[in-house]
Design a protein around this motif. Structure first.
Motif, short mmCIF file in Angstrom:
data_model
loop_
_atom_site.label_atom_id
_atom_site.label_comp_id
_atom_site.label_asym_id
_atom_site.label_seq_id
_atom_site.Cartn_x
_atom_site.Cartn_y
_atom_site.Cartn_z
N ILE A 13 0.85 -1.20 0.00
CA ILE A 13 0.00 0.00 0.00
C ILE A 13 0.88 1.25 0.00
O ILE A 13 1.95 1.26 0.62
CB ILE A 13 -0.93 -0.01 1.23
N ASP A 14 0.44 2.26 -0.68
CA ASP A 14 1.17 3.53 -0.73
C ASP A 14 1.49 4.00 0.69
O ASP A 14 0.58 4.22 1.51
CB ASP A 14 0.31 4.58 -1.44
N ARG A 17 -0.26 7.02 2.53
CA ARG A 17 -1.67 7.01 2.93
C ARG A 17 -1.80 7.03 4.45
O ARG A 17 -0.96 6.50 5.17
CB ARG A 17 -2.36 5.74 2.41
N ALA A 19 -3.36 5.59 7.72
CA ALA A 19 -3.89 4.30 8.11
C ALA A 19 -4.77 4.38 9.34
O ALA A 19 -5.78 3.68 9.44
CB ALA A 19 -2.74 3.31 8.37
N PHE A 29 0.69 4.56 6.85
CA PHE A 29 1.09 3.17 6.61
C PHE A 29 2.60 3.02 6.75
O PHE A 29 3.09 1.99 7.21
CB PHE A 29 0.62 2.72 5.22
N ILE A 164 -7.53 -2.40 -3.27
CA ILE A 164 -7.01 -1.07 -2.92
C ILE A 164 -7.54 -0.06 -3.94
O ILE A 164 -7.27 -0.17 -5.13
CB ILE A 164 -5.47 -1.07 -2.90
N PRO A 168 -10.00 6.55 -0.34
CA PRO A 168 -10.06 5.57 0.75
C PRO A 168 -11.32 5.72 1.58
O PRO A 168 -11.82 6.83 1.79
CB PRO A 168 -8.81 5.90 1.57
N GLY A 193 -6.04 -0.51 2.24
CA GLY A 193 -5.52 0.85 2.19
C GLY A 193 -6.47 1.92 2.68
O GLY A 193 -6.30 3.10 2.36
#
Length: 451
Positions: A13-14, A17, A19, A29, A164, A168, A193
């Motif tokens: 996952i990027d 981002r 979380a 993340f 994903i 989000p 994500g």
């Protein structure tokens, strides 16, 4: 490629981002995956942290690096902690609490490590190993047991539906993340994500609901008991969820209908799942109970059967057993959930735990059925049903009730008695009825039953 550990899943996952959203701030993340377990691979570790971000960082670091770990809430009593520690050969605890709260672990010979001692920021790759996730059962009617899961068995549903996407979603966390229901919300959010919003389990419900509203919660999961609390909060009018999920208890028709009316744009789903089975059933047709068609057409690969009034389930991915190597399944792979079921028309209903039956002079009373009857009464907002010892019948049915409006207690007692007399047998009807302002919930979001 299917991830084999929590870290592998989150590394896809990027990293920029968000979380986790808590009153203390936002955790990315990148922050969750950068910590590494600095101890030996053969370690069996308890995670005992008051800060959710520390709990999650520890889980990410330990999965694939340690032999086993068990995350437990800091709200447990010393005796409850001792009962869990006795079920596994733990040697270490990772914690962010003070010396006084660490003493129970030191008394049991565990090495106590602060979060910064146990975890270090390290980008170097490590060899991965299979890690046991030890998850406490809810302990609703008995002492909690530790169920041995893997990342794959615990996150099965989230991994199967993983996608994903942008933008989000925002998943509201009302459960304790260290219990099965909490893990499911956590995995559904972060493995795809999305953002996990958590305002704290001790925070008043109206403040939690306002927190979720302010952060644009799109997906909210809670027990029916918690949903009834949410619906009473003024801040609930500001929520605009796309998905509502009820789990942990049987979803009553009144609560399902109230949610559908208040949030007409939301998809309302109720589920059955258990720590032992590691699987779940779900339905979104607005009706209480589950379709009998699931007996012939398994839901998401989960087979079910109804045997002697009990629910049995079987799935390809399941837990390894109870701690201590006690098996969960029979030789054909079926798990007896311990849940009682009733069939009516084209539905089956999970009506309670076999271990929670009240024995009234030889008549076996399921407290959840009595509670369901109480909740069907218009003047009852919430109720808890429990056993009281009696020298003549062994036990009697007792109930605490929260009234839904301003009703004279004398009138309320008569209304409830008349209502129940049409729906329950004499042994089922509460002989002790108390009116209370509020009913407490436990760490799993269920009503806290009386001793």
């Amino acid at each position: 490629m299917k991830p084999t550990s929590l870290r592998q899943a989150l590394e896809q996952i990027d990293s920029a981002r968000s979380a986790l959203i808590t009153p203390q701030g936002v955790t990315s993340f990148e922050r969750l995956v950068q910590s590494r377990w600095m101890g030996p691979g053969e370690a069996s570790v308890v995670v005992y942290c008051s800060d959710l971000s520390n709990t999650i960082r520890a889980m990410v670091a330990l999965d694939g690096a340690a032999c086993a770990f068990c995350a437990i809430p800091t709200t447990l009593t010393a005796s409850e902690i001792a009962a869990l520690l006795a079920q596994w050969a733990f040697d270490t605890v990772i914690t962010d609490v003070g010396a006084e709260m660490r003493s129970i672990f030191m008394e049991h010979g565990l090495t106590c490590l602060g979060v910064d001692e146990a975890l270090a920021d390290d980008s170097a790759a490590q060899d991965e190993r299979a890690t046991n996730w030890l998850v406490p059962t809810s302990g609703t009617t008995s002492t909690p047991k530790l169920v041995v899961h893997s990342f794959d068995s615990l996150a099965r549903a989230a991994l199967a539906g993983r996608k994903i996407s942008d933008p989000p979603q925002v998943w509201a966390m009302l459960y304790d993340v260290t219990r099965f229901a909490g893990y499911q919300v956590f995995f559904q959010a972060v493995l795809s994500g999305h953002k996990l919003a958590f305002a704290g389990l001790d925070t008043p419900m109206d403040q939690r609901v306002a927190f979720f509203s302010n952060h644009g919660a799109t997906h909210i999961s809670a027990t029916p008991t918690l949903w009834r609390k949410i619906l009473m909060c003024p801040a609930s009018t500001e929520l605009s969820p796309a998905q509502i999920t009820l789990g942990g208890e049987a979803a009553d028709q009144a609560t399902l209908s109230s949610l559908a009316a208040k949030y007409p744009r939301a998809r309302v789903t109720h589920i059955f799942a258990s720590t032992e089975a590691g699987v779940g059933l779900a339905v979104s047709d607005g009706r209480a109970g589950f379709p009998l068609s699931y007996l012939e057409n398994p839901f998401n690969g989960v087979e079910i059967r109804l045997t002697d009034g009990r629910l049995h389930v079987r799935a390809a991915t399941r837990p390894g057993g109870y701690a201590g190597a006690t098996p969960l399944t029979d030789r054909d792979g079926w798990v007896d959930t311990g849940d009682l079921v009733q069939v009516k028309d084209d539905r089956f209903f999970v009506v309670g735990r076999a271990s929670g039956i009240i024995n009234v002079g030889g008549d076996k009373v399921v407290p959840e059925l009595v509670r369901a009857a109480l909740l069907a009464c218009d003047i009852v907002h919430e109720a808890v049903v429990y056993a009281k010892k009696n020298p003549f019948t062994g036990e009697l049915v007792a109930a605490d009730v929260v009234l839904s409006g301003v009703v004279d207690k004398g009138d309320a007692r008569k209304i409830i008695d008349d209502f129940l007399s049409q729906r329950l047998t004499a042994p089922q009807r509460p002989r002790l009825l108390r009116f209370v302002p509020e009913i407490n919930t436990n760490a799993t979001g269920k009503v806290a039953t009386k001793p």
